[in-house]
Design an enzyme around this catalytic site. Structure first.
Site, mmCIF file in Angstrom:
data_model
loop_
_atom_site.group_PDB
_atom_site.id
_atom_site.type_symbol
_atom_site.label_atom_id
_atom_site.label_comp_id
_atom_site.label_asym_id
_atom_site.label_seq_id
_atom_site.Cartn_x
_atom_site.Cartn_y
_atom_site.Cartn_z
ATOM 1 N N SER A 1 57.367 41.522 42.062
ATOM 2 C CA SER A 1 58.479 42.285 42.634
ATOM 3 C C SER A 1 59.751 42.090 41.794
ATOM 4 C CB SER A 1 58.702 41.822 44.080
ATOM 5 O OG SER A 1 59.909 42.302 44.580
ATOM 6 N N LYS B 1 61.210 44.974 38.339
ATOM 7 C CA LYS B 1 62.546 45.605 38.292
ATOM 8 C C LYS B 1 63.290 45.193 37.029
ATOM 9 C CE LYS B 1 62.948 44.075 42.478
ATOM 10 N NZ LYS B 1 63.121 43.684 43.866
ATOM 11 N N ASP C 1 57.824 49.004 44.134
ATOM 12 C CA ASP C 1 58.422 47.827 44.784
ATOM 13 C C ASP C 1 59.159 48.229 46.055
ATOM 14 O OD1 ASP C 1 59.103 44.941 44.822
ATOM 15 O OD2 ASP C 1 61.132 45.742 44.709
ATOM 16 N N ARG D 1 56.101 44.387 52.939
ATOM 17 C CA ARG D 1 56.006 42.915 52.974
ATOM 18 C C ARG D 1 56.976 42.354 53.999
ATOM 19 N NH1 ARG D 1 57.547 41.352 47.296
ATOM 20 N NH2 ARG D 1 57.308 39.208 48.016
ATOM 21 N N HIS E 1 68.737 36.599 36.251
ATOM 22 C CA HIS E 1 68.345 36.834 37.651
ATOM 23 C C HIS E 1 68.378 35.502 38.376
ATOM 24 C CE1 HIS E 1 66.180 38.340 41.147
ATOM 25 N NE2 HIS E 1 65.541 37.182 41.118
#
Ligand code: URA
Length: 465
Positions: free
Chosen positions: A198, A202, A176, A183, A97
């Site tokens: 968040s 995932k 989320d 948000r 990520h």
């Protein structure tokens, strides 16, 4: 029983009320996992109204989340919907990520590289956000490529070629989806605990055995202060490790665009060149970072004793063409037209093109990468509002690297825009974002720090106390 603020304490068996949880967070009282779970479940199933969730988010933003609260929120959000099971893949599942950047296209390299070395790569990616590009938008520049697969289709692609890059499904981590949209509308995005929960919820819902985090630093990063970036990186490592996923975070430089291209199709083109074994000078930093990240994925996926051995295996997969074959197979399995890979340049048809030349001689001393990201977005490659289409052919190729000597009149960038009109703003932004000076600038390392399970916990303890 009451606590020191005269608020009702919650027990696992006691009924919970959102108003009590908001007041506790407002008054800086730490919430327990039961209460945090109530918030995540209520966000996911709609039983807590948006106004109460927004109030809680603002209280959490202002007062912060403790390490325990962050961990509880991550796990509760992970468990708020359907999960992907990697059990049938028969290999370790590892993903990467990135915290986002300009020209950051390592996913198209690390996914096939790690898959070529025996690791399964279930990659759930996002769209362009602010000044940063989105992996899905880039892939969708390939005609026919489907990013919205069902979990069964996702599994089938990974079974066949080892990797798949898709969008989040409607049923994965619904908490989320609700909280992130709130948000975005309530100014509560930039909070380390909320960001950690968040992102990780995932990733953990994808059933990963291991995760490599590429956390950006420098002028193009979302978090600008080094101590915030380090804290977030260590927090994500410690939180994912506590959830049973082996995790490493590399802090990497985003003080200039990564590689040559920033846009959609032009980024795929740059990756195809590297996958074909070419080594353009302007893509060297992209090649190196991709091999390092893939090396860690291969190591954590049990296919190399060390990250350095993993790097060597990844480099071999780049040079022998096996990663290219996997990338092509993945694209074809997801409906993409791979015939355009035969002539990538021929497929590139921008509406308008402009070469930007250096306005003076000297050294490229600094780049405002965030401004360069906005320049890319304004060419038509990004979107102004959620849901808008992006131009697959728009973007910018950067030929000036930080530290390089350039002469007045030398081409430093090529801008591809949807229309002639859309060239103007990127040219202005680009000229304001690149500093040319007489002094040779200091070198910036590509990787400044690495957090693993061995040092993340002690970093956090020292940072918190
Ligand atoms: N990306 C996410 O998925 N969540 C955040 O909070 C920030 C970036």
């Amino acid at each position: 029983m009451t606590n020191d603020r005269n608020l009702p304490a919650s027990r696992a068996s006691a009924p919970l009320h959102m108003i009590d949880i908001i007041r506790k967070k407002r008054d800086k009282v730490e919430l327990n996992a039961h209460e945090i779970g109530f918030v995540a479940a209520g966000a996911a199933d709609g039983s807590i109204a948006a106004d109460q969730l927004a109030a809680w988010l603002m209280a959490a933003w202002l007062n912060g989340l403790s390490l325990d609260e962050t961990r509880a929120l991550t796990l509760a959000m992970r468990d708020s919907g359907e999960k992907f099971s990697t059990a049938r893949l028969g290999k370790k599942a590892v993903d990467k990520h990135s915290s986002g950047g300009v020209g950051d296209k390592t996913s198209f390299l690390v996914a096939p590289l790690a898959a070529a070395c025996g690791v399964a790569v279930p990659m759930i990616s996002g769209r362009a956000l602010g000044h940063t590009g989105g992996t899905l938008d880039k892939l969708e520049s390939i005609p026919g490529y489907r990013t919205a697969l069902t979990l069964a289709e996702f599994e089938a692609v990974i079974q066949k070629c080892g990797a798949s890059i898709v969008s989040q499904t409607p049923t994965l981590v619904p908490a989320d989806r609700v909280l992130y949209a709130l948000r975005d509308r309530t100014g509560t995005v930039e909070n380390k605990g909320l960001i950690c929960a968040s992102i990780l919820s995932k990733k953990l819902a994808a059933g990963l055995d291991a995760l490599v985090l590429d956390v950006k630093t420098g002028s193009g990063a979302f978090l600008r202060k080094m101590e915030d970036t380090e804290f977030l990186a260590a927090l994500m490592v410690a939180t994912a490790e506590a959830a049973g996923t082996r995790t490493v975070a590399l802090l990497t430089d985003m003080g200039q665009p990564l590689g040559r291209a920033a846009g959609n199709w032009i980024e795929i083109m740059e990756c195809l060149e590297l996958l074909r074994g070419e080594r353009p000078a302007a893509s060297e930093d992209l090649r190196e970072l991709s091999l390092i990240l893939a090396g860690w994925m291969i190591h954590l996926g049990g296919q190399a004793d060390t990250a350095e051995d993993g790097y060597r295996r990844a480099e071999a997969a780049l040079e022998n063409g096996s990663a290219l074959r996997i990338f092509q197979e993945m694209v074809a399995l997801q409906g993409g037209d791979v015939t355009i890979f035969d002539d990538p340049g021929g497929f590139h048809k921008p509406g308008a093109t402009c070469v930007v030349e250096a306005w003076q001689s000297g050294y490229v001393s600094d780049m405002d990468t965030t401004a360069l990201g906005w320049a890319v977005q304004r060419t038509g490659a990004g979107r102004e509002k959620a849901g808008e289409p992006v131009d697959p052919h728009a973007g910018i190729e950067f030929y000036a690297r930080r530290g390089a000597r350039i002469e007045r009149g030398q081409p430093i960038a090529v801008i591809y825009a949807t229309t002639e009109e859309k060239l103007r703003e990127p040219i202005e932004l680009l000229r304001g974002a690149i500093a040319i000076s007489d002094a040779v600038p200091a070198l910036v390392p590509q990787i400044s720090r690495i957090f693993t399970h061995e040092n993340a916990g002690s970093y956090l303890r020292n940072a918190v106390t």
